[in-house]
Every structure is written in structure tokens, then in C-alpha cells.
Motif scaffolding. Sequence first.
Motif, PDB file in Angstrom:
ATOM      1  N   ASN A 278      44.445 -12.240  32.121  1.00  0.00           N
ATOM      2  CA  ASN A 278      45.731 -11.743  32.620  1.00  0.00           C
ATOM      3  C   ASN A 278      46.069 -10.382  32.022  1.00  0.00           C
ATOM      4  O   ASN A 278      47.232 -10.072  31.771  1.00  0.00           O
ATOM      5  CB  ASN A 278      46.838 -12.752  32.273  1.00  0.00           C
ATOM      6  CG  ASN A 278      46.688 -14.066  33.016  1.00  0.00           C
ATOM      7  OD1 ASN A 278      47.152 -14.214  34.136  1.00  0.00           O
ATOM      8  ND2 ASN A 278      46.031 -15.026  32.384  1.00  0.00           N
ATOM      9  N   THR A 280      45.623  -7.387  33.390  1.00  0.00           N
ATOM     10  CA  THR A 280      45.976  -6.345  34.366  1.00  0.00           C
ATOM     11  C   THR A 280      47.379  -5.760  34.164  1.00  0.00           C
ATOM     12  O   THR A 280      47.552  -4.537  34.244  1.00  0.00           O
ATOM     13  CB  THR A 280      45.821  -6.877  35.802  1.00  0.00           C
ATOM     14  OG1 THR A 280      44.496  -7.387  35.959  1.00  0.00           O
ATOM     15  CG2 THR A 280      46.055  -5.786  36.830  1.00  0.00           C
ATOM     16  N   PRO A 281      48.415  -6.586  33.904  1.00  0.00           N
ATOM     17  CA  PRO A 281      49.745  -5.994  33.679  1.00  0.00           C
ATOM     18  C   PRO A 281      49.781  -5.025  32.492  1.00  0.00           C
ATOM     19  O   PRO A 281      50.530  -4.042  32.523  1.00  0.00           O
ATOM     20  CB  PRO A 281      50.645  -7.212  33.419  1.00  0.00           C
ATOM     21  CG  PRO A 281      49.959  -8.337  34.121  1.00  0.00           C
ATOM     22  CD  PRO A 281      48.496  -8.064  33.956  1.00  0.00           C
ATOM     23  N   HIS A 284      48.385  -1.894  33.758  1.00  0.00           N
ATOM     24  CA  HIS A 284      49.408  -1.299  34.633  1.00  0.00           C
ATOM     25  C   HIS A 284      50.434  -0.553  33.783  1.00  0.00           C
ATOM     26  O   HIS A 284      50.861   0.556  34.122  1.00  0.00           O
ATOM     27  CB  HIS A 284      50.084  -2.398  35.460  1.00  0.00           C
ATOM     28  CG  HIS A 284      51.114  -1.894  36.425  1.00  0.00           C
ATOM     29  ND1 HIS A 284      52.154  -2.680  36.885  1.00  0.00           N
ATOM     30  CD2 HIS A 284      51.280  -0.672  37.007  1.00  0.00           C
ATOM     31  CE1 HIS A 284      52.897  -1.961  37.703  1.00  0.00           C
ATOM     32  NE2 HIS A 284      52.395  -0.747  37.806  1.00  0.00           N
ATOM     33  N   TYR A 285      50.821  -1.158  32.662  1.00  0.00           N
ATOM     34  CA  TYR A 285      51.791  -0.517  31.777  1.00  0.00           C
ATOM     35  C   TYR A 285      51.234   0.789  31.201  1.00  0.00           C
ATOM     36  O   TYR A 285      51.966   1.779  31.080  1.00  0.00           O
ATOM     37  CB  TYR A 285      52.184  -1.468  30.643  1.00  0.00           C
ATOM     38  CG  TYR A 285      53.114  -0.844  29.632  1.00  0.00           C
ATOM     39  CD1 TYR A 285      54.344  -0.312  30.030  1.00  0.00           C
ATOM     40  CD2 TYR A 285      52.768  -0.767  28.283  1.00  0.00           C
ATOM     41  CE1 TYR A 285      55.205   0.281  29.101  1.00  0.00           C
ATOM     42  CE2 TYR A 285      53.620  -0.185  27.353  1.00  0.00           C
ATOM     43  CZ  TYR A 285      54.841   0.335  27.769  1.00  0.00           C
ATOM     44  OH  TYR A 285      55.684   0.926  26.855  1.00  0.00           O
ATOM     45  N   LYS A 586      54.456  -9.833  32.612  1.00  0.00           N
ATOM     46  CA  LYS A 586      54.286  -9.238  33.945  1.00  0.00           C
ATOM     47  C   LYS A 586      55.644  -8.931  34.570  1.00  0.00           C
ATOM     48  O   LYS A 586      55.840  -7.862  35.174  1.00  0.00           O
ATOM     49  CB  LYS A 586      53.498 -10.196  34.845  1.00  0.00           C
ATOM     50  CG  LYS A 586      53.160  -9.622  36.211  1.00  0.00           C
ATOM     51  CD  LYS A 586      52.354 -10.612  37.038  1.00  0.00           C
ATOM     52  CE  LYS A 586      52.025 -10.016  38.408  1.00  0.00           C
ATOM     53  NZ  LYS A 586      51.270 -10.974  39.258  1.00  0.00           N
ATOM     54  N   GLN A 587      56.621  -9.834  34.383  1.00  0.00           N
ATOM     55  CA  GLN A 587      57.969  -9.611  34.911  1.00  0.00           C
ATOM     56  C   GLN A 587      58.613  -8.383  34.272  1.00  0.00           C
ATOM     57  O   GLN A 587      59.265  -7.580  34.954  1.00  0.00           O
ATOM     58  CB  GLN A 587      58.845 -10.846  34.650  1.00  0.00           C
ATOM     59  CG  GLN A 587      58.466 -12.062  35.478  1.00  0.00           C
ATOM     60  CD  GLN A 587      59.176 -13.332  35.010  1.00  0.00           C
ATOM     61  OE1 GLN A 587      59.729 -13.370  33.899  1.00  0.00           O
ATOM     62  NE2 GLN A 587      59.156 -14.370  35.834  1.00  0.00           N
ATOM     63  N   ILE A 589      57.092  -5.793  32.997  1.00  0.00           N
ATOM     64  CA  ILE A 589      56.424  -4.581  33.512  1.00  0.00           C
ATOM     65  C   ILE A 589      56.947  -4.239  34.899  1.00  0.00           C
ATOM     66  O   ILE A 589      57.238  -3.077  35.208  1.00  0.00           O
ATOM     67  CB  ILE A 589      54.888  -4.768  33.549  1.00  0.00           C
ATOM     68  CG1 ILE A 589      54.342  -5.003  32.140  1.00  0.00           C
ATOM     69  CG2 ILE A 589      54.221  -3.556  34.183  1.00  0.00           C
ATOM     70  CD1 ILE A 589      54.662  -3.918  31.147  1.00  0.00           C
ATOM     71  N   GLU A 590      57.095  -5.256  35.758  1.00  0.00           N
ATOM     72  CA  GLU A 590      57.604  -5.026  37.114  1.00  0.00           C
ATOM     73  C   GLU A 590      59.030  -4.487  37.078  1.00  0.00           C
ATOM     74  O   GLU A 590      59.390  -3.560  37.818  1.00  0.00           O
ATOM     75  CB  GLU A 590      57.541  -6.324  37.921  1.00  0.00           C
ATOM     76  CG  GLU A 590      56.119  -6.728  38.286  1.00  0.00           C
ATOM     77  CD  GLU A 590      56.027  -8.124  38.886  1.00  0.00           C
ATOM     78  OE1 GLU A 590      57.060  -8.847  38.889  1.00  0.00           O
ATOM     79  OE2 GLU A 590      54.919  -8.509  39.326  1.00  0.00           O
ATOM     80  N   SER A 593      58.954  -0.876  35.772  1.00  0.00           N
ATOM     81  CA  SER A 593      58.353   0.080  36.721  1.00  0.00           C
ATOM     82  C   SER A 593      59.344   0.510  37.791  1.00  0.00           C
ATOM     83  O   SER A 593      59.154   1.523  38.462  1.00  0.00           O
ATOM     84  CB  SER A 593      57.108  -0.533  37.373  1.00  0.00           C
ATOM     85  OG  SER A 593      57.469  -1.623  38.198  1.00  0.00           O
TER      86      SER A 593
END
Length: 595
Positions: A278, A280-281, A284-285, A586-587, A589-590, A593
Motif C-alpha cells: 500500500n 502508492t499513496p 503520490h505524496y 490515503k484519506q 493524502i486525498e 491534494s
Amino acid sequence: MKTYNSRTEVPIEETWNLADLYTDIDKWEKDFTKVENIIPELKKFDGAIHDGKSLYQYLKQSEQLSYTFNHLYAYCMLKADEDTRDTSSQSLLDRMKGLSVKFSGATSFFMPFLLSLDEDTLKGYIAEEKGLDYFAEDLFDSFRYKHHVLTSEQEAVLSQLGEALSAPATTFGMINNADIKFGEVTGENDEKIELTRGLYSKLIEDEDRSKRMEAYKAYYKPYIAAKNTIASTLSAAIKNNVTLARLRNYPSALEKALFGDKVPKEVYENLIKATKENITPLHHYTSIRKAKLGQDDLRQYDMSVPLVKGVKKEISYDEAYELMLKGLAPLGEDYVEALKEFRASRYIDVRETPGKRSGAYNLGVYGVHPFILLNHQDDLDSLFTLVHECGHGVHSKLSSQHQPQITARYSIFVAEVASTVNEVLMMNYLIAHEQNEELKKYLLNHFIDKFKGTFFTQVMFAEFEKITHELAEQGKPLNVEIFNDIYETLFREYNGPEVVFDEEVKYGWSRIPHFYRPFYVYKYATGFASAIDLATKIFEGDKQTLSAYLEFLKSGSSDYPLELLKKTGVDLTTPMPIENTLIRFKQLIEEFSQV
């Protein structure tokens, strides 16, 4: 922020009060002599325990001696950490290390003796001596070690080697705290100032990229200069762990480290596996960071600077303490009163001074109180360090108040839960009460970076330890090049392709003190995962979780760590707490973003 050139400049209320342990060195010397004289009395029990009465006498005398011994050790350790350059304090500590070898030598016969008994004989001893009820659970737990304890002669030899086996950690500690000098860098007003670790933590977050780069290069320079020496100490430490695991018949050094807490190796392996699946987030960050900084290249010294500009929080120590009391209010009035006592009664040593041990820690001393070392820098990180260490401190205080000496000392595995619950509650409070939208974004960014450091970085360190120990177990060499290759590979895997590598990156392993405490850092990650779950429920007002959590803090080592956590509703033998933690990241990061 005021800097201090010597300890005498620090206000007395911001120093710990070691008189709570010993009011003067004469009293310390008196206890030292007392322990030194009693240690041979314990040795006389070797071959002389034949019934419940003699078994009880040995255990009671050993526990009483441990009580005084721990006070002696705590005093000289805390004194030495005030200034690692002070030879008189180092001398006291050296004497205690020598006394520790004598103590362990005098008691080394006991585990082989105990494990030579059959269970019915031990039960008979307990039945005939009522006082043994106090020790019974501990005695039966020791039977778990039956295949891992050597003969009394072999144990005696190993105890004599204790100081030698700890030499790599001691050597690194002296290099890291006393010998390493970072030189001068450019300060806030463009003047040249001496770089310290505390100052580095501020400069690496400076909006001026040239200052970040300068501090970064200066910080790593002495570690790279000492790379072969540090590689030698780390290699020796790892090989010592592997050798001891083999001597004691453990399948691996990892399983030896996990055995005491009764943690299956699958918990460790699944932590790494679930995180990498997991990742990927986190990548992404890294991409978000590069975009928000507006740079063509992203380097390691760009990884800590806040992404929300112009709202950096300056927080004095007084402000930090008041914020902590408010942020931790969901834990109840008694918890907050305990925190007030920490300050009023001088349990905390606050300021960075020359020669003082770097970093921060809590040392709980049974029968006295916790002692907390800080190097406070009047910033948001220092607020969270205060909150973190006070989490350990209250845990120590409550366990000591509610447990007898034999079970008052909690496992490191659960320790990180108590500290991280505080951090998450503090962050939730700050975000919930912040009116300024830009500052809210800043706090969200800070939470993500804290998440990255406390969870992902610690998992990466845990994997580094696993790989290096496995190489040693296979008889393969460990040196600068090997350590560099492993660390660089892992750093790339965890941080993703956006980071441009400077030469310093691969030397990250050389500055990590926790690598000399084998397989410790994974507990930060499991503790963080547990804390995310608990703190979320407590912050939302879940009374049942709060009650269970406070009982957990009072439990010491009255049960195995995983069992204590299960009572709060967190089951680390399943992947759920780790997966939920990664979903929460992940939340975040979303959410970030989109701001």
C-alpha cells in the motif's frame, strides 16, 4: 528562541530534580556499597535452593536489591546525560556497568536452576510457601525459556561478557553524542552559528532551500567521515545479536527479539508486507510535495519543509504545555492532573545545552516517578515530542501506582501506543480548533509528515534491520558498501521515483541509534497503528474505549502485549489495524491534494 551556552543558564524549573533519587553523592555511594556487599549473598543461593522457603528468600532478596540497583543506575544515567562530556558522571556510569556485571553474574545460576525443575516440583514449592504466590506467574512464564537458557556455567560466562557485548552500542553513543561535530552553518540573520541536532531539525524545515541544503550537507559530513568506524560498530552489534540468538537456540535474531513479548514473527513480516503493498499513496505524496514546492528536482533536504508557506508555528515551552493540557483533556481530569504534576514537581529536563544527550526519552523509576529528557526547540515538532514523552511518563506513573514491582514495568511494544495516542489526540485538537484555513492546511501537512516519520520510515528501518540480520545469519559480510546498497534501495522503494539522490542519502543508516537496539523500531509502527484506532474513538467521546484504554495504562506487564491491546479492541494478530492505518493515510493524502 533562546539558546543556552551552559546548563547553569537554564531556569531551575526547566531542569529535572535528581534529588528525588539522591539528595547528594554520599547517599548514592552508601547505596552503591550496600548493593555491592549484598550481591555476593545472592550467589550463596546457588545450589542451596531446595524448598519453597529458600526459593522465596532468594526471589525476595533479589527483587529488593533490584529496587535499589535501579535507583542507583537511574541517577548516574540521568546525570551523565545532562552532559556527556562530564568525566565524573561517566565514571559513575562505568562503575554501575561494572556492578551490573557482578549482579547478573551472581544471579546467572537462577534461570538454569529454575528450568531444571519439573512443573510439579515448582507447584509444590509454591504450595508450601505462601509468599511465592506473588512470584508464581512470573516463575511459570519463565518455563517458556526452557530451550533458550544454557547451563549455569555457560550463563555465568555470558553474564561476564555483558559489558563487552554492549560495547558497539556504547561506542556509537559516544561517537554520536560526544565526538560528532557538525561545524558552522548560516543562521536566521545570516550569521555563522554552530549546528546542533536541535538546530538541524529547524533548518531542514526552513523555507530557504540554500539553508536546508547547507544544513543537510553539514549534518551528514561527520557521519560520512566516520563511515568505516560506524559501519564496524553496527556490524558488530548485528553479529552479536545473531550469535546470541544461535547460542540460545532461537531460529533467528528476529524471533529472539520477539520472544519476550510473545509476538509471532508474522506480525513483523505482515507489517512490512502490508505497508509495501500500500505504498502508492506515499509515492503520490512525494509527487504532491514536488509540485507544491515548484521545483525541477526534489531532494532529501526538501522532504521536511512545510508545504504551506508563511504560517510556520512558533510555540514556546509554556504555550506547548498549556496546549498539551487542552489537547489531552479527552483522557480525563486525572490524566491532566498527572501532567500538571510533571511540570510542578520538575520531572522534565527541557532545554538543549552543550554536551547534553540528544533526542528525548522517558525513564520511569519504580518507587520515585518518571524522568523526561527533552531538547525543546519552541516549534510544533517540540510540542509533539513533549506530548509523546509525557504519554510514556503517565504510562510509567499509572503502571507504578497500580502494579507491584514485578509487573510495573511495561513492554516497549505497548509503550509506543501510550505516546502515540497522545500525539494523535493533540493533532485532532489542533485541527479541530484552528480557525485559520491556511494554518489548518499546515497542520494537515504536519500530520501527514508525522505519519510518514512515525509509520513508513520506521517500517523502512525495520526492513533494513531484517535484511542486515539475515545477511549476518547467512555468514555474509556487512560493511559500508553493503549498508549503503541496502539503505539506498529501501529509500527508493519507500519514497518513490521523484526523489533525486544526493551522495548523503545512502548513509542514512549511519546516524540511527535505534539500530543498536535490535528490532525495536517496528514497535513505533505497530504502536502508531494501534493509536490511530484508539485515539479516534477517544476523541469522538467513546467512553467504553476510554475506560479500557486507561485500564491498559495501569496494566504494566500484567499480561502479554498483544493480549493487553486486545482488551482495548485492537488485535494486531490480524491485518486490520495496519490496513485501517494505511487507509487513513490515503484519506489524508486525498484531502491534502485538494487543498
